[in-house]
Design an enzyme around this catalytic site. Structure first.
Site, short mmCIF file in Angstrom:
data_model
loop_
_atom_site.label_atom_id
_atom_site.label_comp_id
_atom_site.label_asym_id
_atom_site.label_seq_id
_atom_site.Cartn_x
_atom_site.Cartn_y
_atom_site.Cartn_z
N GLY A 127 -0.17 14.16 -0.40
CA GLY A 127 -0.38 15.46 -0.62
C GLY A 127 0.13 15.90 -1.97
O GLY A 127 1.21 16.81 -2.16
N GLU A 244 1.72 3.09 -8.94
CA GLU A 244 0.17 2.92 -8.66
C GLU A 244 -0.45 2.43 -10.18
O GLU A 244 -1.39 1.89 -10.30
CB GLU A 244 -0.48 4.48 -8.31
CG GLU A 244 -1.92 4.26 -8.34
CD GLU A 244 -2.58 5.52 -7.85
OE1 GLU A 244 -2.49 6.46 -8.71
OE2 GLU A 244 -3.04 5.79 -6.78
#
Length: 387
Positions: A127, A244
């Site tokens: 989110g 990431e």
């Protein structure tokens, strides 16, 4: 970091290759829906049962605790074995939330969630992005106020992949305003079954609806779910995105090298209307040669970043260079694949068309290419801020 394999590492490579050959699913991953979730969770569970889930995670949290060299070996063999994509429903838990909890959360949150992430019992979603802020995380406006021992959240998120399948969410909210836009942000674990949450799937140009928007209406989240501290979310979020931009896409980079080689072979055997091999077209040959060189260059840059990260507790901003180059290269290779296949490449249901359309997202996800350029300019090159 020395990447020349010694006898022990070669034995490890053989062990990994053997296990993957015997256990990696051979059937194609379903593209969407409950069957896709079942497929991803089953593969996660199989790796967990065999001790191959969370290969970089500490053993005390259920991981394998492999060295960086062993991780590179695992990801390389994983790609060579044609194992399922790692960006399925378990990706956020494995590559974002889990590493962030390990780096920044208290022991209670680690014990509560990490084993369930590894076993596939918990699917996580992210989110972060908002309709009015996009990749500009510092501009997020979803607000949370402290009421007793809870945060009360109101607002909206978008691009919350797999939100309709997830049990938990890594959620960024604004809890105050400070001198900098990055101040006053909090990173919190949000259970997706909390009253006041509404998930709306959105169908994209690929035909699938895993791209979701999430609405929050007086959603109450315990303060004990905050990771780091209230108003400390920017630091925590940067650690999330750095993971990431580090090793998370190594398997896809190895796969891309193999895919370009396949396209070169295809160009040697496929002919145009005149019977000439496609490889004899100087324009196509130049695109293929450039793609092959760039795919190997991106992989080498990733290994350099991994080596540099071996001396740091958190990945550095250099990974943004890799992210920027790799995402753009993926798009060029997908376009090249469609061009080489001609009408066949445009057929309905063609995986090449799916990849071509899906990969438009890669220069937006995890920070747009412009955000990545800004990070490289300011944090790698040390250039002054443009504004």
């Amino acid at each position: 970091m020395d990447l020349t394999l010694n006898a022990s590492e070669r034995a490890f490579r053989d062990e990994v290759a053997t296990w993957l050959a015997e256990n990696a699913p051979r059937e194609r991953r379903p593209p969407a829906g409950p069957a896709m979730v079942e497929f991803d969770v089953a593969w996660q569970r199989r790796q967990f049962d065999a001790g191959w889930a969370g290969i970089s995670w500490p053993a005390e949290y259920g991981g394998r605790g492999l060295s960086l060299v062993q991780q590179v070996i695992w990801y390389s063999e994983y790609a060579r074995a044609g194992a399922p994509t790692e960006t399925g429903v378990c990706f956020v838990g494995n590559a974002h939330a889990g590493p962030t909890l390990i780096a920044c959360a208290d022991e209670e949150l680690k014990r509560r969630h990490l084993p369930r992430i590894l076993s596939g019992e918990e699917i996580w979603c992210q989110g972060f992005s908002e309709p009015g802020a996009g990749s500009d995380l510092a501009g997020l406006s979803t607000r949370a106020v402290i009421d007793g021992d809870h945060l009360v959240v109101n607002g909206q998120k978008i691009w919350t992949s797999y939100a309709h399948h997830a049990q938990q969410q890594e959620l960024l909210v604004r809890t105050s305003t400070g001198a900098r836009r990055q101040d006053g942000i909090t990173w919190v674990v949000c259970p997706m079954d909390t009253p006041g949450i509404e998930v709306r799937p959105i169908r994209t140009i690929t035909g699938h609806d895993d791209f979701c928007e999430v609405f929050y209406d007086d959603v109450r989240i315990p303060l004990t779910n905050v990771v780091g501290a209230v108003d400390d979310g920017w630091r925590v979020a940067m650690s999330t995105l750095s993971f990431e931009r580090g090793t998370g896409f190594l398997p896809e980079q190895v796969e891309l090298v193999a895919r370009v080689d396949e396209l070169v072979d295809l160009a040697r055997t496929r002919t145009d209307r005149t019977g000439r091999a496609l490889i004899e077209d100087s324009g196509l040959a130049e695109r293929l040669a450039t793609a092959r060189a760039e795919a190997h260059a991106v992989l080498a840059m990733t290994l350099a970043v991994i080596s540099r990260n071996a001396r740091s507790s958190l990945p550095g901003p250099e990974a943004s260079m890799v992210r920027l180059l790799f995402s753009q290269l993926q798009q060029r290779v997908a376009a090249l694949a469609v061009d080489l296949r001609g009408l066949e490449g445009l057929a309905e249901g063609s995986p090449w068309v799916h990849d071509y359309l899906y990969l438009f997202a890669t220069t937006i996800a995890a920070g747009t290419k412009d955000v990545q350029r800004g990070i490289v300019a300011e944090r790698v090159l040390g250039l002054p801020r443009g504004r």
